[in-house]
Design a protein around this motif. Structure first.
Motif, PDB file in Angstrom:
ATOM      1  N   LEU A 579       2.567  -5.210   8.305  1.00 51.28           N
ATOM      2  CA  LEU A 579       2.116  -3.819   8.419  1.00 51.28           C
ATOM      3  C   LEU A 579       1.069  -3.497   7.363  1.00 51.28           C
ATOM      4  O   LEU A 579       0.055  -2.841   7.646  1.00 51.28           O
ATOM      5  N   LEU A 580       1.293  -3.956   6.138  1.00 51.37           N
ATOM      6  CA  LEU A 580       0.315  -3.730   5.079  1.00 51.37           C
ATOM      7  C   LEU A 580      -1.012  -4.404   5.407  1.00 51.37           C
ATOM      8  O   LEU A 580      -2.089  -3.818   5.228  1.00 51.37           O
ATOM      9  N   ASP A 581      -0.956  -5.633   5.892  1.00 49.04           N
ATOM     10  CA  ASP A 581      -2.181  -6.358   6.252  1.00 49.04           C
ATOM     11  C   ASP A 581      -2.923  -5.655   7.385  1.00 49.04           C
ATOM     12  O   ASP A 581      -4.159  -5.549   7.365  1.00 49.04           O
ATOM     13  N   TYR A 582      -2.171  -5.191   8.382  1.00 54.14           N
ATOM     14  CA  TYR A 582      -2.803  -4.495   9.510  1.00 54.14           C
ATOM     15  C   TYR A 582      -3.441  -3.193   9.041  1.00 54.14           C
ATOM     16  O   TYR A 582      -4.552  -2.841   9.459  1.00 54.14           O
ATOM     17  N   THR A 583      -2.763  -2.479   8.154  1.00 59.27           N
ATOM     18  CA  THR A 583      -3.298  -1.234   7.616  1.00 59.27           C
ATOM     19  C   THR A 583      -4.600  -1.490   6.871  1.00 59.27           C
ATOM     20  O   THR A 583      -5.590  -0.756   7.038  1.00 59.27           O
ATOM     21  N   ARG A 584      -4.626  -2.529   6.061  1.00 59.19           N
ATOM     22  CA  ARG A 584      -5.839  -2.857   5.310  1.00 59.19           C
ATOM     23  C   ARG A 584      -6.968  -3.283   6.241  1.00 59.19           C
ATOM     24  O   ARG A 584      -8.132  -2.923   6.027  1.00 59.19           O
ATOM     25  N   LYS A 585      -6.606  -4.035   7.272  1.00 57.44           N
ATOM     26  CA  LYS A 585      -7.634  -4.507   8.203  1.00 57.44           C
ATOM     27  C   LYS A 585      -8.297  -3.340   8.929  1.00 57.44           C
ATOM     28  O   LYS A 585      -9.518  -3.311   9.098  1.00 57.44           O
ATOM     29  N   GLU A 586      -7.497  -2.357   9.325  1.00 58.70           N
ATOM     30  CA  GLU A 586      -8.015  -1.253  10.135  1.00 58.70           C
ATOM     31  C   GLU A 586      -8.620  -0.131   9.295  1.00 58.70           C
ATOM     32  O   GLU A 586      -9.598   0.489   9.700  1.00 58.70           O
ATOM     33  N   LEU A 587      -8.045   0.138   8.138  1.00 62.79           N
ATOM     34  CA  LEU A 587      -8.494   1.281   7.342  1.00 62.79           C
ATOM     35  C   LEU A 587      -9.235   0.876   6.075  1.00 62.79           C
ATOM     36  O   LEU A 587     -10.036   1.653   5.559  1.00 62.79           O
ATOM     37  N   GLY A 588      -8.904  -0.308   5.556  1.00 65.31           N
ATOM     38  CA  GLY A 588      -9.567  -0.777   4.348  1.00 65.31           C
ATOM     39  C   GLY A 588      -8.659  -0.941   3.160  1.00 65.31           C
ATOM     40  O   GLY A 588      -8.971  -1.690   2.237  1.00 65.31           O
ATOM     41  N   GLY A 589      -7.517  -0.230   3.139  1.00 65.39           N
ATOM     42  CA  GLY A 589      -6.651  -0.332   1.981  1.00 65.39           C
ATOM     43  C   GLY A 589      -5.214   0.039   2.284  1.00 65.39           C
ATOM     44  O   GLY A 589      -4.910   0.671   3.294  1.00 65.39           O
ATOM     45  N   ALA A 590      -4.312  -0.362   1.380  1.00 61.47           N
ATOM     46  CA  ALA A 590      -2.895  -0.020   1.489  1.00 61.47           C
ATOM     47  C   ALA A 590      -2.303   0.026   0.091  1.00 61.47           C
ATOM     48  O   ALA A 590      -2.688  -0.744  -0.796  1.00 61.47           O
ATOM     49  N   GLY A 591      -1.380   0.935  -0.103  1.00 60.84           N
ATOM     50  CA  GLY A 591      -0.674   1.035  -1.371  1.00 60.84           C
ATOM     51  C   GLY A 591       0.808   1.164  -1.126  1.00 60.84           C
ATOM     52  O   GLY A 591       1.245   1.531  -0.031  1.00 60.84           O
ATOM     53  N   VAL A 592       1.611   0.842  -2.145  1.00 57.67           N
ATOM     54  CA  VAL A 592       3.062   0.925  -2.028  1.00 57.67           C
ATOM     55  C   VAL A 592       3.639   1.564  -3.282  1.00 57.67           C
ATOM     56  O   VAL A 592       2.981   1.665  -4.318  1.00 57.67           O
ATOM     57  N   TYR A 593       4.886   1.962  -3.156  1.00 65.09           N
ATOM     58  CA  TYR A 593       5.659   2.480  -4.271  1.00 65.09           C
ATOM     59  C   TYR A 593       6.479   1.338  -4.866  1.00 65.09           C
ATOM     60  O   TYR A 593       7.042   0.523  -4.143  1.00 65.09           O
ATOM     61  N   LYS A 594       6.514   1.247  -6.168  1.00 66.96           N
ATOM     62  CA  LYS A 594       7.299   0.282  -6.939  1.00 66.96           C
ATOM     63  C   LYS A 594       6.713  -1.130  -6.940  1.00 66.96           C
ATOM     64  O   LYS A 594       6.580  -1.750  -7.970  1.00 66.96           O
ATOM     65  N   GLY A 595       6.383  -1.700  -5.795  1.00 57.69           N
ATOM     66  CA  GLY A 595       5.691  -2.985  -5.767  1.00 57.69           C
ATOM     67  C   GLY A 595       6.571  -4.199  -5.921  1.00 57.69           C
ATOM     68  O   GLY A 595       6.340  -5.030  -6.814  1.00 57.69           O
ATOM     69  N   PHE A 596       7.605  -4.345  -5.044  1.00 58.25           N
ATOM     70  CA  PHE A 596       8.340  -5.603  -5.002  1.00 58.25           C
ATOM     71  C   PHE A 596       7.333  -6.748  -4.889  1.00 58.25           C
ATOM     72  O   PHE A 596       6.338  -6.648  -4.178  1.00 58.25           O
TER      73      PHE A 596
END
Length: 749
Positions: A579-596
């Motif tokens: 999901l993160l990769d798809y978000t970055r591919k379509e919009l350009g970026g992705a961020g998360v909380y805490k960062g496992f």
């Protein structure tokens, strides 16, 4: 699930009941199996696949005559030499550069001084501790390699190492452990394919190399490292209460679906966010990285006491879960039950052996960072900058009940957000990372009713104008969204068909009270990924630069025990990564909380990287292990400045740990948030915080030159005084006694 104050509460109600026609249509969709969601394939996402390690087949190794200490040579790669005791399968690893010998277990001379007897003494002589259960009995039984009825055989793995096969004929259990030399030290593996359970006995857990490098009492200066919060040290020479002698917690927190987490104890610990533990003894140390099996492993640390007289750190791998099963639907009585099926994943730990100046928590952090870089798990280096970025999260507003219905109460319109940005620019704040929450049409936050963007903020057109204006100023704009938890009264997801199921096959759910009682549940991650396509498509039309996922990817990890389509925690992580990769591919970026840690290569920034610990009495000191690992590769913040409990101390810690400044803001007074989902945001009004924002920006901006650099060193200079050193020699000295810090510039980088 860890709770936070920006935002804190996910509470909303369904506005209208479905008509009978909609109910009939929904039923038809379910019955006929219609799937309105896009397929994973159409999104370029492949189904998760499992690649298992091979078990070495071949001629059984006949050990040559052992030396005086019982060990024989197995492998040598020029940097390290591996030996094994054929009788017990204990191993030693010689660091040929330093000359130091690492042992899997105490030597015979050391064992002669032990006070424990029986099974505990036998455990000290074994390279593993096996827990198993028999039949339907939940009682855990223990075995080791010293058992008189065990059969041990060996197979060489070329010139790299050796495979030890363990068979308990009477128990009808067997498994293998592979010991392989690497360029950094040793890797110990338990291949899933090497496990056989042909009777009523089942493997519950295997504690791998539980005494590797163990230090007897305080014979050498040093400490154990555990991944609590940013990092925790357990010193050998500290006195503690007799009952404080162990630490054991699961990597990435407890699995919600295992029923070990109640509604009352959720979020009370700082969950382990990265799979690393370590041990320092004098001028030598190791950093142990849990590789395969990290999603079903716990980090164990033990002090001298009931089990042995050693300080030890290890990984404990779970193969089955223990849980309470209801006797019937009319009683709350539970029967302790063991999960039937074994988790089918390999397990492995890589020990990176360190010496000299590298033998401390900083060297351990550098070693883990190198591991992430070698395996492409850390992304690309950050660019140089003349001005440090500041992250501003604007809260649009929320819905509150009014006169039998509900109204949206705006807290920050798009025009007001632009006004804030322009005013800060006039005050010299020139590098901003902007995000927006509370923009959803429903006015709730973990909602499926998102579009059009709520009109009280400016609607879709207002959002477009704001984003375009920010782009012209050189700033990016992320919208914040949720990917895990839902309210059963409001979500378009169905709690029974879309909610994850607990280990007892019931839907995982927590009932919440208050003015508007509701039930919350976690949505199956595959269905969330599919549903996010439409969200991403519409945000793309607005010009949004990315999504910051407040929950789900980065801070939530769970199994789904749905019989028709079960998911392990490893598979959940895989689909969240997708999901993160798809978000970055379509919009350009992705961020998360805490960062496992598994999310790091898939994101552009982490909000609220762990910077506080769980305050366990066994831990003596907190250190910035995780910031040392990621600095210069991932942009990260601490908690919002306007939510600090001890303002000056937490400001200094953010500076010491290399974070960027972060504020959560509203244009209006906080009182407008009363009775909304954001009622627990106590202080966010821009007019109150604007002077602090400018002041903090100027302070953090002194670190702009090291924004893209690695942290080279960190040390405690005196009580309350710490120094962080970067690649170019720049040193940031933080003095908590005087509430001040000083930056000493290094050479050009």
């Amino acid at each position: 699930m860890a709770r936070r104050l920006w935002p804190t509460s996910k509470r909303w109600q369904r506005i209208a009941a479905a008509s009978s026609a909609v109910v009939i249509l929904a039923a038809a969709i379910i019955i006929l199996g219609w799937d309105r969601q896009p397929s994973l394939q159409s999104m370029g996402i492949r189904p998760h696949s499992i690649d298992l390690m091979a078990v070495v087949e071949g001629e059984q190794w006949q050990a040559p005559a052992a030396g005086g200490n019982g060990f024989v040579d197995v492998a040598d790669n020029g940097s390290f030499a591996l030996k094994i005791d054929p009788g017990t399968s204990q191993i030693t690893v010689l660091d040929k550069q330093s000359g130091y010998l690492w042992r899997s277990n105490p030597s015979k001379e050391q064992l002669g001084k032990e006070t424990v007897q029986g099974a505990l003494l036998a455990n000290l002589e074994s390279p593993y501790i096996l827990e198993y259960v028999s039949g339907s009995q939940p009682r855990r039984l223990v075995k080791n390699s010293i058992d008189s009825k065990i059969e041990i055989s060996y197979t060489l793995m070329g010139d790299k190492g050796i495979q030890a096969s363990y068979t308990y004929p009477e128990l009808h259990l067997s498994f293998v452990i592979q010991y392989v030399l690497t360029e950094h030290g040793l890797e110990a593996r338990i291949p899933s394919e090497g496990i056989a359970e042909s009777g009523d006995n089942k493997i519950f857990a295997i504690n791998l190399l539980p005494f590797f490098g163990g230090v007897s009492k305080a014979e050498e200066p040093g400490y154990l490292f555990v991944p609590d919060g940013p990092g925790g040290l357990i010193y050998y020479d500290r006195k503690r209460p007799a009952n404080i002698n162990s630490y054991e917690f699961p990597i990435y927190g407890n699995d919600m679906a295992s029923l070990k987490v109640s509604n009352e104890n959720r979020g009370r610990r700082e969950e382990i966010g990265y799979p690393v533990f370590g041990l320092k003894r004098g001028e030598h140390a190791f950093a142990a990285i849990v590789k395969d099996g990290q999603f079903s492993a716990s980090i164990k640390a033990a002090l001298p006491g009931q089990v042995s007289s050693y300080h030890t750190a290890s990984a404990n791998f779970s193969y089955r879960e223990e849980y309470g099963r209801r006797v019937s639907g009319v009683t709350d009585q539970l029967v302790i039950t063991i999960q039937k099926e074994r988790t089918q994943h390999d397990r492995s730990v890589e020990y990176r052996l360190l010496s000299g100046e590298a033998a401390d928590y900083v060297g351990m952090a550098h070693s883990y960072r190198e591991y992430l870089e070698e395996n492409g798990m850390l992304g690309s280096p950050l660019p140089q900058t003349d001005n440090v970025p500041i992250q501003l999260s604007f809260l649009g507003g929320g819905t509150k009940p009014k006169f039998g219905g509900s109204d949206y109460e705006p807290a920050t319109t798009f025009d007001q957000a632009e006004q804030i940005v322009e005013e800060l620019m006039q005050q010299g704040v020139t590098n901003m990372r902007l995000s927006y929450q509370g923009w959803q049409n429903s006015g709730r936050y973990d909602t499926d009713e998102r579009f059009p963007v709520v009109s009280e903020l400016g609607g879709n057109e207002g959002a477009k104008r704001f984003i375009q204006s920010m782009h012209e100023k050189g700033f990016t704009v992320y919208f914040e969204d949720y990917a895990a938890w839902r309210n059963s009264k409001a979500s378009s997801f169905d709690i029974k068909s879309d909610g994850i199921r607990s280990i007892d096959s019931t839907v995982l759910q927590f009932k919440q009270g208050g003015i508007r009682p509701y039930t919350e549940f976690i949505v199956n991650p595959i269905k969330i990924v599919q549903a996010q396509k439409e969200v991403i498509d519409q945000l793309k039309e607005l010009g949004v630069d990315g999504i910051h996922y407040i929950d789900g990817p980065g801070d939530e990890l769970f199994s789904d025990h749905n019989e028709d389509a079960p998911l392990t925690r490893k598979e959940t992580a895989y689909y969240y990564e997708a999901l993160l990769d798809y978000t970055r591919k379509e919009l350009g970026g992705a961020g998360v909380y805490k960062g496992f840690s598994y999310s790091l290569q898939h994101v552009d920034f982490v909000q609220s990287l762990p910077y506080d610990w769980s305050y366990d009495m066994i831990i003596d000191e907190m250190v910035p292990f995780y910031p040392i690992v990621v600095h210069g590769m991932i942009e990260y913040t601490a908690a919002p400045a306007n939510e600090r409990n001890v303002y000056d101390k937490e400001l200094l810690r953010a500076i010491e740990y290399g974070a960027i400044p972060f504020f959560g803001l509203t244009y209006e007074e906080n009182r407008v948030l009363k009775d909304t989902d954001y009622v627990f945001i106590f202080s966010s009004e821009y007019d109150i915080w604007k002077d602090r924002i400018i002041e903090e920006y100027e302070k953090f901006n002194q670190l702009a030159s090291v924004y893209h650099q690695r942290i080279l060193d960190h040390e405690k200079l005196a009580e309350g005084i710490y120094a962080t050193t970067y690649e170019d020699g720049t040193t940031v000295q933080v003095d908590y006694n005087r509430n001040q810090f000083e930056v000493t510039k290094g050479g050009a980088k």
